[in-house]
Design an enzyme around this catalytic site. Structure first.
Site, mmCIF file in Angstrom:
data_model
loop_
_atom_site.group_PDB
_atom_site.id
_atom_site.type_symbol
_atom_site.label_atom_id
_atom_site.label_comp_id
_atom_site.label_asym_id
_atom_site.label_seq_id
_atom_site.Cartn_x
_atom_site.Cartn_y
_atom_site.Cartn_z
ATOM 1 N N TYR A 125 -2.329 -1.016 10.607
ATOM 2 C CA TYR A 125 -2.347 -1.262 9.161
ATOM 3 C C TYR A 125 -1.116 -0.654 8.495
ATOM 4 C CZ TYR A 125 -3.710 -1.066 4.258
ATOM 5 O OH TYR A 125 -3.725 -1.188 2.890
ATOM 6 N N SER A 179 0.857 -1.182 0.000
ATOM 7 C CA SER A 179 0.000 0.000 0.000
ATOM 8 C C SER A 179 0.889 1.227 0.000
ATOM 9 C CB SER A 179 -0.891 0.010 1.254
ATOM 10 O OG SER A 179 -1.532 1.261 1.426
#
Length: 254
Positions: free
Chosen positions: A147, A133
């Site tokens: 995350y 990401s």
């Protein structure tokens, strides 16, 4: 003989889109995820052979079961896509969900990266793409702390392994896809709504496969996001974390 690709997290979102685009390119597939029925519905619509491998990759023994199922087979492309997120203040987020996130985003990805790169080295070549990401390219993500930390691990691990393979002139390619917002069901699982417009899963996967073709180690889809990530390295760390915190706080849906 058609090329063979394995896709984890294949029941929806980016994983399902990888299945569509790779099948359209002639790849035979193995789809890996927990939701068997979703994978069967997807497989029924694809033009090439498609195997279903239901597995909960949060369990290390399930990762090893997948590796065993691939013994004796040539894997041309492995998409390490399984993962999820969560949002909220660290004081309030659920510990069990965070530990499960670590199991999938870090431990499962690490196991499968290790096993598949070793396998590809033995078979004389192959490509592995870890789905990270843009969060992993930033120093920290307040309000999505766990995350962001998991995706930093993915970027760091992939970059190091890629450098080792390149130095050894290995025929094995390893890369990391680092998208910004993508319009998938990730939002619902992570309990967020994007503060910035997302790109489509189709555009994300198209950019990913182009990056694999050109053997790029870090692939950031979309010129806007790629420019933002490049410029982020010029900002002071504290300022960048503050900006990230502001953007993440706007995502919270509760």
């Amino acid at each position: 003989m058609p090329a063979f690709a394995v896709i984890t997290g294949a029941s929806a979102g980016i994983g399902a889109e990888f299945a569509r685009q790779l099948s359209a390119r002639g790849y035979n597939l193995m789809l890996v995820a927990r939701r068997e029925e979703r994978m069967r519905e997807l497989a029924a619509k694809l033009p090439t052979e498609c195997e279903i491998f239901p597995a909960d990759l949060s369990r290390p023994e399930e990762c090893e079961r997948l590796v065993q199922a691939l013994q004796g087979r040539t894997v041309d492309l492995f998409i390490n896509n399984a993962g999820f997120g969560d949002a909220g203040n660290f004081l309030e987020t659920d510990l069990e969900k965070e530990l499960s996130m670590l199991d999938v985003n870090v431990r499962a990805l690490h196991i499968l990266t290790k096993r598949m790169v070793q396998k590809m080295q033995r078979q004389g070549g192959g490509a592995l793409l870890n789905v990270g990401s843009s969060a992993g390219l930033l120093p920290a993500g307040p309000h999505m702390a766990t995350y962001y930390a998991t995706k930093s691990y993915v970027v760091s691990l992939t970059s190091a392994v890629a450098a080792e393979l390149q130095a050894a002139h290995s025929p094995v390619y390893v890369g990391c896809l680092c998208p910004g917002p993508v319009d998938t069901e990730f939002n619902a699982v992570a309990n967020v709504r994007f503060a910035l417009p997302g790109i489509s899963a189709k555009a994300c996967v198209q950019a990913a496969l182009k990056g694999v073709q050109h053997r790029r180690t870090i692939i950031v889809p979309g010129p806007g996001m790629a420019a933002a990530m490049a410029l982020s390295h010029l900002a002071p760390r504290r300022a960048l974390i503050a900006v990230t915190a502001h953007q993440q706080k706007k995502k919270l849906s509760r």
